[in-house]
Enzyme design. Structure first.
Site, PDB file in Angstrom:
ATOM      1  N   ASP A  35       0.833  -1.210   0.000  1.00 54.67           N
ATOM      2  CA  ASP A  35       0.000   0.000   0.000  1.00 54.67           C
ATOM      3  C   ASP A  35       0.867   1.259   0.000  1.00 54.67           C
ATOM      4  OD1 ASP A  35      -2.015  -1.735   0.141  1.00 54.67           O
ATOM      5  OD2 ASP A  35      -2.695  -1.209   2.172  1.00 54.67           O
ATOM      6  N   ASP A  39       0.600   4.529  -2.328  1.00 51.12           N
ATOM      7  CA  ASP A  39       0.426   5.877  -1.765  1.00 51.12           C
ATOM      8  C   ASP A  39       1.522   6.820  -2.277  1.00 51.12           C
ATOM      9  OD1 ASP A  39      -1.675   4.908  -0.372  1.00 51.12           O
ATOM     10  OD2 ASP A  39      -0.614   4.724   1.545  1.00 51.12           O
ATOM     11  N   GLU A 115     -23.759 -16.893  -9.824  1.00 57.69           N
ATOM     12  CA  GLU A 115     -22.876 -16.026  -9.036  1.00 57.69           C
ATOM     13  C   GLU A 115     -23.560 -15.621  -7.746  1.00 57.69           C
ATOM     14  OE1 GLU A 115     -22.379 -13.167 -12.129  1.00 57.69           O
ATOM     15  OE2 GLU A 115     -23.874 -11.841 -11.303  1.00 57.69           O
ATOM     16  N   LYS A 117     -25.173 -13.384  -4.919  1.00 59.30           N
ATOM     17  CA  LYS A 117     -25.973 -12.152  -4.995  1.00 59.30           C
ATOM     18  C   LYS A 117     -25.563 -11.254  -3.832  1.00 59.30           C
ATOM     19  CE  LYS A 117     -30.631 -10.461  -5.526  1.00 59.30           C
ATOM     20  NZ  LYS A 117     -30.551  -9.468  -4.466  1.00 59.30           N
ATOM     21  N   ASP A 119     -25.466  -8.226  -1.215  1.00 60.92           N
ATOM     22  CA  ASP A 119     -26.506  -7.460  -0.534  1.00 60.92           C
ATOM     23  C   ASP A 119     -26.054  -6.000  -0.462  1.00 60.92           C
ATOM     24  OD1 ASP A 119     -28.824  -6.961   0.718  1.00 60.92           O
ATOM     25  OD2 ASP A 119     -28.271  -7.843   2.648  1.00 60.92           O
ATOM     26  N   GLU A 175     -23.285  -3.889  -8.409  1.00 64.19           N
ATOM     27  CA  GLU A 175     -23.724  -3.655  -7.039  1.00 64.19           C
ATOM     28  C   GLU A 175     -22.626  -2.915  -6.265  1.00 64.19           C
ATOM     29  OE1 GLU A 175     -26.717  -5.188  -6.814  1.00 64.19           O
ATOM     30  OE2 GLU A 175     -27.169  -5.326  -4.671  1.00 64.19           O
ATOM     31  N   TYR A 225     -18.869  -4.599  -7.464  1.00 63.13           N
ATOM     32  CA  TYR A 225     -18.700  -5.681  -8.442  1.00 63.13           C
ATOM     33  C   TYR A 225     -19.726  -5.474  -9.545  1.00 63.13           C
ATOM     34  CZ  TYR A 225     -15.673  -8.634  -5.550  1.00 63.13           C
ATOM     35  OH  TYR A 225     -14.631  -9.137  -4.836  1.00 63.13           O
ATOM     36  N   LYS A 298     -28.233 -17.233 -14.302  1.00 61.76           N
ATOM     37  CA  LYS A 298     -28.617 -16.560 -15.552  1.00 61.76           C
ATOM     38  C   LYS A 298     -28.370 -17.514 -16.707  1.00 61.76           C
ATOM     39  CE  LYS A 298     -27.240 -12.108 -13.851  1.00 61.76           C
ATOM     40  NZ  LYS A 298     -26.083 -11.293 -13.616  1.00 61.76           N
ATOM     41  N   LYS A 322     -32.665 -17.313  -3.108  1.00 59.65           N
ATOM     42  CA  LYS A 322     -32.342 -16.613  -1.872  1.00 59.65           C
ATOM     43  C   LYS A 322     -31.875 -17.571  -0.768  1.00 59.65           C
ATOM     44  CE  LYS A 322     -33.033 -12.645  -1.491  1.00 59.65           C
ATOM     45  NZ  LYS A 322     -33.917 -11.518  -1.602  1.00 59.65           N
ATOM     46  N   CYS A 416     -27.447  -7.005  42.108  1.00 62.63           N
ATOM     47  CA  CYS A 416     -27.232  -8.185  41.271  1.00 62.63           C
ATOM     48  C   CYS A 416     -28.468  -9.073  41.338  1.00 62.63           C
ATOM     49  CB  CYS A 416     -26.003  -8.946  41.762  1.00 62.63           C
ATOM     50  SG  CYS A 416     -25.839 -10.577  41.004  1.00 62.63           S
ATOM     51  N   CYS A 419     -27.247 -12.403  43.463  1.00 62.39           N
ATOM     52  CA  CYS A 419     -26.812 -12.397  44.865  1.00 62.39           C
ATOM     53  C   CYS A 419     -27.182 -11.111  45.609  1.00 62.39           C
ATOM     54  CB  CYS A 419     -25.311 -12.639  44.945  1.00 62.39           C
ATOM     55  SG  CYS A 419     -24.364 -11.219  44.401  1.00 62.39           S
ATOM     56  N   CYS A 432     -21.533  -6.865  39.018  1.00 60.51           N
ATOM     57  CA  CYS A 432     -21.927  -7.271  40.364  1.00 60.51           C
ATOM     58  C   CYS A 432     -20.681  -7.214  41.246  1.00 60.51           C
ATOM     59  CB  CYS A 432     -22.485  -8.694  40.311  1.00 60.51           C
ATOM     60  SG  CYS A 432     -22.436  -9.525  41.892  1.00 60.51           S
ATOM     61  N   CYS A 438     -21.282 -14.464  44.913  1.00 60.77           N
ATOM     62  CA  CYS A 438     -22.257 -14.546  43.816  1.00 60.77           C
ATOM     63  C   CYS A 438     -22.179 -15.910  43.132  1.00 60.77           C
ATOM     64  CB  CYS A 438     -22.010 -13.432  42.807  1.00 60.77           C
ATOM     65  SG  CYS A 438     -23.237 -13.432  41.509  1.00 60.77           S
TER      66      CYS A 438
HETATM   67  N1  5U1 Z   1     -25.105 -11.085  -8.954  1.00 57.30           N
HETATM   68  C1  5U1 Z   1     -26.145 -10.460  -9.529  1.00 57.30           C
HETATM   69  N2  5U1 Z   1     -26.952  -9.653  -8.869  1.00 57.30           N
HETATM   70  N3  5U1 Z   1     -27.848  -9.221  -9.776  1.00 57.30           N
HETATM   71  C2  5U1 Z   1     -28.895  -8.375  -9.596  1.00 57.30           C
HETATM   72  N4  5U1 Z   1     -26.513 -10.565 -10.819  1.00 57.30           N
HETATM   73  C3  5U1 Z   1     -27.576  -9.779 -10.976  1.00 57.30           C
HETATM   74  N5  5U1 Z   1     -28.329  -9.527 -12.079  1.00 57.30           N
HETATM   75  C4  5U1 Z   1     -29.359  -8.681 -11.959  1.00 57.30           C
HETATM   76  C5  5U1 Z   1     -29.671  -8.085 -10.724  1.00 57.30           C
HETATM   77  C6  5U1 Z   1     -30.805  -7.148 -10.597  1.00 57.30           C
HETATM   78  O1  5U1 Z   1     -30.122  -8.386 -13.009  1.00 57.30           O
HETATM   79  C7  5U1 Z   1     -29.912  -9.074 -14.252  1.00 57.30           C
HETATM   80  C8  5U1 Z   1     -31.236  -9.190 -14.865  1.00 57.30           C
HETATM   81  C9  5U1 Z   1     -28.982  -8.330 -15.103  1.00 57.30           C
END
Ligand code: 5U1
Length: 679
Positions: A35, A39, A115, A117, A119, A175, A225, A298, A322, A416, A419, A432, A438
């Site tokens: 790193d 830098d 792949e 998904k 969050d 995402e 990603y 997909k 899910k 407590c 005790c 306590c 105790c």
């Molecule tokens: N990993 C992944 N998440 N995600 C969300 N692929 C992916 N594809 C998506 C969505 C909404 O939509 C496809 C229809 C392109």
């Protein structure tokens, strides 16, 4: 001063190098330089650009943080709607999805890309001639918000695509998310600054992206990603020089162009393999650095995707499988207060049983009084509970709209609950004060003593400990080694055979090690690692028991707080008595070989602190070389520090050294020190 061609060349070279290192780091997950070197390049570029401002271009890696966003983020109409995904919650639903696809396509088998998904939150990135021009949130799918200023601050998102040959206009979708570690660090910082905590990494990522000041977004640990291109690009990529025919090829192209694609992606021959992939990812879920909530499948072939088309904003060719939720809604039936081994009081929510991630949860920790009050959790409240991996379930937040009338705020008891001794408070921890009397503390102390990483007494579990204490068979852990068959037989579920097993386990535990014994004593803040460090440093129990404060803080891992806990523990007469009784009962361990400090290494006995950036080596390399010569390298400066080695941009450690009158060496002096002692 206007930049001459040499300076221009250097500026371009620096930009290329920085972009390359970003690519190694975010896309290939394989950084080539430390790193500090990255830098250094950035600092040099900033300096040259400051001297020659006419050379600055928006795509320069120094220009990630730009002007302010508009008070209301302006609207961006997506060239093609941003779709959402249909969900499947079981294998059967996934199998029906595949069946529908095969029937429509009139084929026996379909290849899928699977792949994880993430969050996080969906984002659309528009590149023109390879340069990022617009970043927009998904919004309602048709229109999103312009968050370009903020997205530009995310290092994982390239401002310029790599290489050449990309379409003039390219819309990348993916995402934005926050790693679990980044989220924890951010919340810690928020708490320290008295600011609002985020409920989860997703909310933290969303909140960070909606900042009006990109400087704030820039400080948030966001990552990215990609998972597809905008629909318009499919046409373009399938023709001309690309001749792309599959989703998988698109992902490879995006990767080549410098866009990060997650590792958890696979090309699979059929839906059965997708289900295997799902299980494999589910089992890794807790180890992943970021939160994921399922797996996406997909159809790989783009022509087949086209044939399948869409149904009400969802593609027929993709589905999200899910994972079982890690959060669930339930109700608090009571808030109990538990007493731990050291007397710390922990409020625990007793919950209406609820399934979270496939397990029934009935209790959730509320950590401490401040946490209960901050979240304002009350009996009768509907709450979100979260259970991730092996971590104890916790109450994340209260759903205030569901709060019944007449609830009352939580009050930590002043006595407590076990005790009735007075409860004292140190910072956030209520404790306590009745350590000797105790029962709860005593029981937890026994459990700790018998646990696997301590004395490892097989069969001596909570129920048995409770009975032994209740019936007055044991008062201290030393009494365990005085138990005989008669003491045990007659206890609940204790026949002759089990009694003999317990006695044999006790006997076996007598042959132990110094670190185990130290850990078993239950000294505050002395966990397995600290016990080991103490044992290795001092070698024997008498040496540890007679160590003073200054000697204790010499031990790696031991700071002033732990040192004081160790001193207080051994200063107690009753602790000394119990230790002697344990030794008299036959507990033994070999002394340890001391950490090598034989006085023969040229720098043994010296402690150095490294700070700032070194030019000729990384700090890690310097540390290793110093250690190889017998020196200790510490992270903090004290009066005992031999010298602070200060590179460029040294900060508070250098000031501390100056304050304490500790010697300061520059890089040249460090090199001289290392070379004068090397063979
Ligand atoms: N990993 C992944 N998440 N995600 C969300 N692929 C992916 N594809 C998506 C969505 C909404 O939509 C496809 C229809 C392109």
């Amino acid at each position: 001063m206007k930049a001459d061609s040499k300076v221009l060349e250097r500026i371009n070279r620096l930009r290329e190098e920085i972009n390359y290192h970003n690519y190694r780091y975010y896309v290939l997950d394989d950084p080539e330089v430390p790193d500090a070197e990255y830098d250094r390049l950035l600092i040099e570029l900033r300096q040259l650009e400051a001297e020659h401002p006419e050379t600055i271009v928006p795509s320069s890696p120094t220009q990630r943080v730009g002007g302010m966003a508009n008070a209301a983020f302006s609207q961006v109409r997506h060239r093609q709607p941003m779709l959402s995904l249909g969900n499947a919650f079981s294998d059967e639903e996934v199998i029906s999805f595949d069946k529908r696809i095969r029937e429509r396509l009139q084929t026996d088998s379909v290849e899928y890309v699977a792949e994880a998904k993430l969050d996080g939150l969906a984002i659309s990135l528009q590149y023109e001639k390879g340069e990022l021009v617009v970043a927009a949130t998904r919004g309602d799918g048709e229109t999103g918000e312009d968050v370009t200023h903020n997205v530009r601050t995310i290092d994982a998102i390239p401002l310029l695509l790599r290489g050449s040959g990309f379409p003039n206009r390219l819309e990348v979708r993916g995402e934005i998310f926050m790693s679990k570690q980044g989220f924890a660090r951010l919340n810690k910082r928020q708490a320290e600054n008295g600011e609002k905590l985020f409920a989860n990494p997703r909310n933290a990522a969303a909140g960070s992206l909606r900042q009006l000041d990109p400087k704030i977004t820039a400080q948030r640990p966001l990552s990215f990603y990609c998972y597809s291109v905008g629909v318009a690009e499919y046409g373009e990529l399938s023709q001309g020089p690309y001749r792309i025919s599959s989703h998988y090829q698109i992902m490879q192209l995006l990767r080549d162009w410098g866009l990060p694609v997650q590792r958890e992606i696979a090309l699979l021959p059929d839906i059965r393999s997708c289900l295997d992939f799902y299980r494999q990812i589910l089992s890794k879920r807790d180890e992943l650095p970021h939160e994921i909530d399922g797996v996406v499948y997909k159809v790989n072939n783009l022509l087949q995707q086209q044939q399948l088309g869409y149904i009400s904003r969802e593609p027929r060719w993709a589905i999200a499988h899910k994972f079982p939720a890690q959060e669930a809604l339930t109700r608090v039936m009571a808030i109990d207060v538990q007493v731990g081994r050291t007397g710390a009081l922990t409020p625990v929510a007793r919950l209406e049983p609820v399934q979270v991630g496939g397990v029934t949860v009935t209790n959730a920790t509320l950590h401490n009084e401040s946490e209960v009050l901050r979240k304002d959790v009350r009996v009768g409240d509907s709450v979100i509970v979260r259970r991730a991996g092996d971590v104890i379930p916790e109450v994340v937040s209260v759903v205030l709209s569901k709060r019944p009338k007449d609830t009352t705020a939580f009050v930590m008891p002043s006595k407590c609950p076990v005790c009735q001794s007075t409860v004292t408070k140190e910072e956030t921890i209520s404790r306590c004060s009745g350590s000797l009397i105790c029962h709860a503390q005593r029981k937890e102390g026994f459990k700790h003593f018998a646990s696997r990483q301590a004395m490892d007494i097989e069969g001596l579990g909570e129920k048995l400990i409770e009975q032994l204490i209740e019936r007055g068979k044991v008062r201290t852990v030393a009494d365990l080694y005085r138990l005989d068959r008669d003491d045990l037989i007659g206890l609940e579920r204790m026949a002759e055979k089990s009694a003999d097993n317990i006695l044999a386990a006790l006997e076996k535990s007598k042959q132990t090690t110094l670190p185990r014994f130290l850990y078993a004593l239950g000294i505050r803040e002395v966990g397995v690692a600290t016990a080991l460090a103490l044992a290795k440093h001092f070698g024997s129990l008498p040496a540890i028991m007679s160590a003073d404060f200054d000697a204790l803080i010499e031990v790696p891992d031991v700071g002033p707080i732990v040192a004081n806990h160790v001193l207080d523990f051994f200063a107690e007469k009753r602790h000394q008595v119990i230790i002697q009784q344990l030794i008299d009962a036959g507990l033994t361990w070999p002394d340890m070989v001391l950490d090598s400090d034989d006085g023969e290494s040229p720098l043994s006995g010296n402690t150095y602190v490294l700070t700032g950036t070194l030019k000729s080596m990384t700090r890690e390399q310097a540390k290793q070389q110093l250690q190889a010569l017998g020196a200790k390298v510490s992270g903090s400066v004290s009066a005992k520090t031999t010298a602070v080695i200060a590179g460029d941009k040294a900060g508070s450690k250098l000031s501390k050294a100056e304050q304490l009158g500790v010697k300061v060496l520059n890089e040249a002096e460090l090199v001289a020190l290392l070379t004068s002692h090397s063979a």
